[in-house]
Design a protein around this motif. Structure first.
Motif, PDB file in Angstrom:
ATOM      1  N   TYR A 214     -20.393  91.753 -17.020  1.00 47.17           N
ATOM      2  CA  TYR A 214     -21.466  92.521 -17.448  1.00 47.17           C
ATOM      3  C   TYR A 214     -22.391  91.620 -17.034  1.00 47.17           C
ATOM      4  O   TYR A 214     -22.711  90.566 -17.270  1.00 47.17           O
ATOM      5  CB  TYR A 214     -21.155  92.251 -18.744  1.00 47.17           C
ATOM      6  N   GLN A 215     -23.718  92.253 -16.417  1.00 49.30           N
ATOM      7  CA  GLN A 215     -24.930  91.578 -16.131  1.00 49.30           C
ATOM      8  C   GLN A 215     -25.963  92.761 -16.431  1.00 49.30           C
ATOM      9  O   GLN A 215     -25.961  93.863 -16.548  1.00 49.30           O
ATOM     10  CB  GLN A 215     -25.025  91.675 -14.516  1.00 49.30           C
ATOM     11  N   PHE A 216     -27.096  91.906 -16.959  1.00 46.66           N
ATOM     12  CA  PHE A 216     -28.198  92.485 -17.765  1.00 46.66           C
ATOM     13  C   PHE A 216     -29.415  91.904 -17.169  1.00 46.66           C
ATOM     14  O   PHE A 216     -29.710  90.586 -17.146  1.00 46.66           O
ATOM     15  CB  PHE A 216     -28.167  92.435 -19.312  1.00 46.66           C
ATOM     16  N   ASN A 217     -30.365  92.821 -16.670  1.00 48.74           N
ATOM     17  CA  ASN A 217     -31.671  92.191 -16.289  1.00 48.74           C
ATOM     18  C   ASN A 217     -32.580  92.240 -17.430  1.00 48.74           C
ATOM     19  O   ASN A 217     -32.836  93.334 -18.180  1.00 48.74           O
ATOM     20  CB  ASN A 217     -32.143  93.158 -15.206  1.00 48.74           C
ATOM     21  N   ILE A 218     -33.077  91.050 -17.801  1.00 52.81           N
ATOM     22  CA  ILE A 218     -33.954  90.680 -19.101  1.00 52.81           C
ATOM     23  C   ILE A 218     -35.483  90.812 -18.494  1.00 52.81           C
ATOM     24  O   ILE A 218     -35.829  89.707 -17.526  1.00 52.81           O
ATOM     25  CB  ILE A 218     -33.713  89.504 -19.565  1.00 52.81           C
ATOM     26  N   GLU A 219     -36.160  91.598 -18.840  1.00 53.20           N
ATOM     27  CA  GLU A 219     -37.429  91.560 -18.440  1.00 53.20           C
ATOM     28  C   GLU A 219     -38.573  91.265 -19.550  1.00 53.20           C
ATOM     29  O   GLU A 219     -39.735  91.866 -19.432  1.00 53.20           O
ATOM     30  CB  GLU A 219     -37.672  93.218 -17.878  1.00 53.20           C
ATOM     31  N   GLY A 220     -38.160  90.849 -20.786  1.00 57.81           N
ATOM     32  CA  GLY A 220     -39.025  90.468 -21.893  1.00 57.81           C
ATOM     33  C   GLY A 220     -39.022  91.688 -22.868  1.00 57.81           C
ATOM     34  O   GLY A 220     -38.328  92.679 -22.606  1.00 57.81           O
ATOM     35  N   VAL A 227     -43.605  93.907 -30.037  1.00 53.94           N
ATOM     36  CA  VAL A 227     -44.661  92.618 -29.972  1.00 53.94           C
ATOM     37  C   VAL A 227     -45.442  92.640 -31.101  1.00 53.94           C
ATOM     38  O   VAL A 227     -45.528  91.635 -31.616  1.00 53.94           O
ATOM     39  CB  VAL A 227     -45.472  92.579 -28.686  1.00 53.94           C
ATOM     40  N   ASN A 228     -46.160  93.851 -31.632  1.00 51.09           N
ATOM     41  CA  ASN A 228     -47.167  93.772 -32.503  1.00 51.09           C
ATOM     42  C   ASN A 228     -46.447  93.446 -33.842  1.00 51.09           C
ATOM     43  O   ASN A 228     -47.266  92.677 -34.685  1.00 51.09           O
ATOM     44  CB  ASN A 228     -47.710  95.264 -32.757  1.00 51.09           C
ATOM     45  N   THR A 229     -45.323  93.891 -34.199  1.00 50.24           N
ATOM     46  CA  THR A 229     -44.597  93.487 -35.224  1.00 50.24           C
ATOM     47  C   THR A 229     -44.478  92.032 -35.563  1.00 50.24           C
ATOM     48  O   THR A 229     -44.715  91.531 -36.560  1.00 50.24           O
ATOM     49  CB  THR A 229     -43.245  94.500 -35.376  1.00 50.24           C
ATOM     50  N   ILE A 230     -43.975  91.457 -34.306  1.00 51.78           N
ATOM     51  CA  ILE A 230     -43.695  90.161 -34.326  1.00 51.78           C
ATOM     52  C   ILE A 230     -44.958  89.347 -34.621  1.00 51.78           C
ATOM     53  O   ILE A 230     -44.773  88.419 -35.423  1.00 51.78           O
ATOM     54  CB  ILE A 230     -43.020  89.509 -33.113  1.00 51.78           C
ATOM     55  N   ASP A 250     -51.662  91.778 -24.197  1.00 49.54           N
ATOM     56  CA  ASP A 250     -51.566  90.786 -23.404  1.00 49.54           C
ATOM     57  C   ASP A 250     -50.176  90.255 -23.241  1.00 49.54           C
ATOM     58  O   ASP A 250     -49.646  89.715 -22.231  1.00 49.54           O
ATOM     59  CB  ASP A 250     -52.347  89.623 -23.760  1.00 49.54           C
ATOM     60  N   LEU A 251     -49.519  90.355 -24.259  1.00 51.03           N
ATOM     61  CA  LEU A 251     -47.898  89.774 -24.541  1.00 51.03           C
ATOM     62  C   LEU A 251     -47.028  90.766 -24.291  1.00 51.03           C
ATOM     63  O   LEU A 251     -45.847  90.622 -24.192  1.00 51.03           O
ATOM     64  CB  LEU A 251     -47.924  88.942 -25.745  1.00 51.03           C
ATOM     65  N   LYS A 252     -47.068  92.035 -23.738  1.00 53.64           N
ATOM     66  CA  LYS A 252     -46.167  92.923 -23.409  1.00 53.64           C
ATOM     67  C   LYS A 252     -45.366  92.625 -22.479  1.00 53.64           C
ATOM     68  O   LYS A 252     -45.942  91.951 -21.305  1.00 53.64           O
ATOM     69  CB  LYS A 252     -46.863  94.362 -23.111  1.00 53.64           C
ATOM     70  N   GLY A 253     -43.976  92.466 -22.396  1.00 53.69           N
ATOM     71  CA  GLY A 253     -43.318  92.233 -21.531  1.00 53.69           C
ATOM     72  C   GLY A 253     -42.556  90.505 -21.456  1.00 53.69           C
ATOM     73  O   GLY A 253     -42.009  89.985 -20.607  1.00 53.69           O
ATOM     74  N   ILE A 258     -42.828  82.728 -25.528  1.00 53.78           N
ATOM     75  CA  ILE A 258     -44.211  82.775 -25.076  1.00 53.78           C
ATOM     76  C   ILE A 258     -45.027  83.459 -26.363  1.00 53.78           C
ATOM     77  O   ILE A 258     -46.118  82.912 -26.588  1.00 53.78           O
ATOM     78  CB  ILE A 258     -44.073  83.713 -23.930  1.00 53.78           C
ATOM     79  N   ILE A 259     -44.585  84.520 -27.049  1.00 57.49           N
ATOM     80  CA  ILE A 259     -45.264  85.083 -28.129  1.00 57.49           C
ATOM     81  C   ILE A 259     -45.273  84.058 -29.351  1.00 57.49           C
ATOM     82  O   ILE A 259     -46.372  83.680 -29.834  1.00 57.49           O
ATOM     83  CB  ILE A 259     -44.308  86.157 -28.833  1.00 57.49           C
ATOM     84  N   LYS A 260     -44.115  82.995 -29.613  1.00 57.46           N
ATOM     85  CA  LYS A 260     -44.250  82.143 -30.610  1.00 57.46           C
ATOM     86  C   LYS A 260     -45.316  81.035 -30.443  1.00 57.46           C
ATOM     87  O   LYS A 260     -46.169  80.559 -31.089  1.00 57.46           O
ATOM     88  CB  LYS A 260     -42.969  81.274 -30.832  1.00 57.46           C
ATOM     89  N   HIS A 261     -45.363  80.636 -29.154  1.00 57.77           N
ATOM     90  CA  HIS A 261     -46.181  79.735 -28.725  1.00 57.77           C
ATOM     91  C   HIS A 261     -47.954  80.204 -28.668  1.00 57.77           C
ATOM     92  O   HIS A 261     -48.751  79.464 -28.899  1.00 57.77           O
ATOM     93  CB  HIS A 261     -46.136  79.073 -27.268  1.00 57.77           C
ATOM     94  N   ARG A 262     -47.921  81.474 -28.387  1.00 54.34           N
ATOM     95  CA  ARG A 262     -49.373  81.901 -28.469  1.00 54.34           C
ATOM     96  C   ARG A 262     -49.855  81.855 -29.876  1.00 54.34           C
ATOM     97  O   ARG A 262     -50.886  81.615 -30.178  1.00 54.34           O
ATOM     98  CB  ARG A 262     -49.367  83.410 -27.797  1.00 54.34           C
TER      99      ARG A 262
END
Length: 287
Positions: A214-220, A227-230, A250-253, A258-262
């Motif tokens: 099983y392989q998954f491409n993680i794109e954020g 993102v808005n909810t977080i 700015d933080l989509k993707g 990264i969202i936490k540190h912003r």
């Protein structure tokens, strides 16, 4: 005294600095099994020649969020820990194991996703998680895990972070094949790998269903709503709705990290008079 089948391992001694030593002696504070939890394995070369085991004391809680293939990964883990499925696999004469590889560019949250799943497995299924931190001594660490399997039957989760770097060492491709589905394979185990460079992982590893099926491409996080909810949950009480909306674009993707540190940057840049409410940053860190 007759040597037992676990190469003399009888006791696990938990030290104050987080390291766990092991021996064939019964010490004052010991356990005959390894506790559930997360452990990091490294190898001490000459003159000690031993595996160093340290319990992961990182108590930061991962905030759950959705990503495009989260439902598929949810189903995989649910199926793996289903007793009926486990029994059926054993009846067929196979080892019960799966391999999952997350790939994508740096910073999209691959490690965070893995932590979310293996933390759940620890809490709900008494799993033991091993991070192999030194690929130069991969086989020594793997043999140690095999010894633990002889002692106890907890589900194992073995983590291969930055897996592509493993194959810069001569012979490791062959060793890994022996470990994943060869004579050194381990029953009742989930193999979890991450890489920023999927092309550097040999086809013999990533294209064999018995290895990393099983392989998954993680794109954020692609959903602006997520993102808005977080952001709102973390710092919505100290910035305006307009500022949240601007950060969201700015933080989509981005990854949760990264969202936490912003959000933490926003908190650190506040003036004193703005601290009129209790801050909520979405992550709980044990004292």
């Amino acid at each position: 005294m007759e040597k037992n089948k676990t190469y003399g391992l009888k006791s696990f001694n938990y030290l104050e600095d987080g390291e766990i030593t092991y021996s064939n002696l019964n010490t004052v504070k010991t356990s005959n099994k390894l506790d559930t939890g997360t452990y990091h394995l490294t190898y001490k070369d000459y003159p000690e020649y031993r595996v160093i085991v340290k319990r992961d004391e990182n108590t930061e809680k991962v905030k759950q969020y959705d990503f495009p293939d989260s439902d598929k990964l949810d189903n995989l883990f649910s199926a793996f820990f289903d007793d009926k499925i486990k029994t059926k696999v054993k009846e067929l004469g196979y080892y019960h194991k799966i391999g999952v590889l997350l790939y994508g560019i740096e910073g999209t949250g691959k490690s965070t996703i893995l932590k979310k799943y293996y933390t759940d497995a620890i809490e709900k299924n008494n799993a033991i998680v091993f991070h192999i931190n030194t690929y130069g001594y991969f086989m020594q660490c793997w043999e140690f895990i095999m010894d633990i399997r002889k002692i106890q039957d907890n589900p194992f989760i073995i983590i291969f972070e930055e897996m592509d770097s493993m194959f810069s060492i001569d012979g490791n491709e062959s060793k890994l094949k022996k470990a994943l589905d060869g004579p050194m394979s381990i029953d009742n185990t989930v193999y979890l790998g991450t890489t920023n460079y999927i092309d550097k992982v040999p086809k013999s590893i990533k294209d064999r269903p018995s290895r990393f099926k099983y392989q998954f491409n993680i794109e954020g996080i692609q959903s602006e709503k997520t993102v808005n909810t977080i952001i709102t949950e973390m710092i919505g009480d100290i910035i305006t709705a307009e500022e949240v909306a601007e950060m969201t674009k700015d933080l989509k993707g981005s990854s949760i990290d990264i969202i936490k540190h912003r959000c933490l940057d926003k908190i650190m840049n506040l003036n004193k008079h703005q601290y009129n409410k209790k801050l909520k940053i979405g992550f709980n860190v044990a004292a």
